[in-house]
Design a protein around this motif. Structure first.
Motif: not given
Length: 399
Positions: A251-261
């Motif tokens: 998973l790309r780093q800039d997708w971690i926030g949305p995925v955690l959401l």
């Protein structure tokens, strides 16, 4: 007068309890908002570990100790601080803990190095040691005993929202503007929450009789706090390093926030589903929830490092965890062994022993066995919780 248990209530008592619970909602929602600030403060580093580690030039497992040092302060201080402050007015004391969170976050935002950042986290841990002990007792006194589980669930919505919105948004802010900006914005947010609580939170008093209420047999509470500690130990063995796990699965780093959401939303759904059973089926909940947690983690372990099965497993795992705090808070209060504050302090302490231990155990596994073993170890610990509920069912039935 002692309130009736959930096992023996007439329709009129149920109606009275429902009415009393509705009247308590403003206070419970305010506590939920405060819990949002508290849990966001506690868990914010989870989504920012890679950025903090890179910025300070340390290994990620060392950055993970920022979660552990916070939790360690709570584990050590929750019970003694709660006992020492048990006669102080509840509302001013709750507001003081919120100001403690603000000071902690402000210091973290301006920290010059890892030592200062760890000090900031320790100060936050001191505030946290009192906050949840007070808020659990607060919620228990606002709501009728027959609705303790629902009261804890409503209060826990804010904590879950800290995962749903606070931690993911903090991760996004940290990715875009840097991790210091996330702590600075959280400082302002906690101060705003304190202003709301000062304005609308009803005050409560601690009845003198409650301070003396002690059941001769403390075993139910002992079993509950042991199970609580194991549940949090298992969860945070893996969850402390979830950002690293997701990145290593592709998973790309800039997708971690949305995925955690997304995972946080799933946790809220799990809390909503579980809340309906906490008062009516506490024993079944204590058996089913750890089983679901372990199943999700084993799916992660079996699918790693493929991203899709990892995401599926984490969805089940985080969804099941949504009801865990409410479950153990309600069981501890209804065990009747101590006052609501002291019972809450023991849950607060045992949970944070688990959180601190999870960051250490997870860091050890990460260093010596690799990230793919984190969900395996976590699942084994959570299965132990379910086994405990099978071996000592009386402790999980509530008062």
């Amino acid at each position: 007068m002692q309130q009736p248990t959930t096992a023996d209530r007439s329709p009129s008592v149920v109606a009275d309890g429902d009415a009393a619970f509705r009247a308590a909602r403003i206070g419970l929602v305010t506590l939920s908002l405060a819990s949002f600030g508290a849990l966001t403060t506690e868990m914010l580093p989870v989504g920012l570990l890679p950025q903090i580690a890179d910025s300070l030039g340390i290994a990620e497992q060392h950055a993970g100790l920022l979660v552990g040092v916070y939790a360690l302060m709570v584990a050590v201080l929750a019970v003694p601080l709660t006992i020492l402050t048990r006669r102080l007015p509840r509302k001013p004391l709750l507001l003081a803990t919120l100001f403690g969170y603000a000071i902690s976050n402000a210091l973290a935002a301006t920290a010059s190095g890892f030592a200062v950042l760890a000090l900031a986290r320790g100060l936050g841990g001191i505030a946290h040691a009192l906050f949840f002990s007070i808020s659990i007792g607060y919620a228990a006194r606002l709501a009728p005993l027959s609705h303790t589980g629902k009261a804890m669930a409503l209060m826990s919505v804010g904590g879950s929202a800290g995962f749903v919105l606070g931690v993911p948004l903090g991760t996004v802010i940290g990715t875009v503007w840097g991790w210091r900006a996330a702590f600075a914005i959280l400082t302002a947010g906690v101060l705003a929450i304190a202003a709301v609580a000062w304005r609308v939170l009803p005050d409560v008093s601690v009845p003198p009789t409650e301070q003396r209420r002690v059941r001769r047999d403390p075993r139910p509470l002992i079993v509950v706090i042991l199970a609580c500690g194991l549940a949090f130990l298992g969860h945070y063995t893996a969850y402390t390093y979830i950002s690293s796990m997701l990145q290593s699965a592709g998973l790309r780093q800039d997708w971690i926030g949305p995925v955690l959401l997304v995972f946080g939303v799933v946790g809220l759904i799990g809390l909503r589903i579980g809340a309906a059973h906490l008062d009516r089926r506490p024993l079944g909940s204590a058996r089913m929830i750890p089983a679901l947690l372990a199943t999700g983690l084993l799916v992660v372990a079996a699918g790693y490092p493929a991203l899709v099965p990892v995401l599926v497993g984490v969805t089940l795992w985080t969804g099941a965890f949504g009801s865990v705090p409410s479950l153990f808070q309600a069981l501890a209060v209804r065990a009747g062994v101590a006052s609501a504050d002291v019972a809450g302090a023991w849950v607060n302490s045992s949970a944070n022993v688990g959180i601190a231990g999870g960051s250490v155990v997870g860091g050890y596994v990460l260093s010596h066995a690799g990230i793919g073993w984190l969900p395996v170890v976590a699942a084994a610990l959570l299965l132990a919780v379910g086994i405990l509920a099978l071996l000592a069912p009386a402790a999980f039935r509530g008062a």
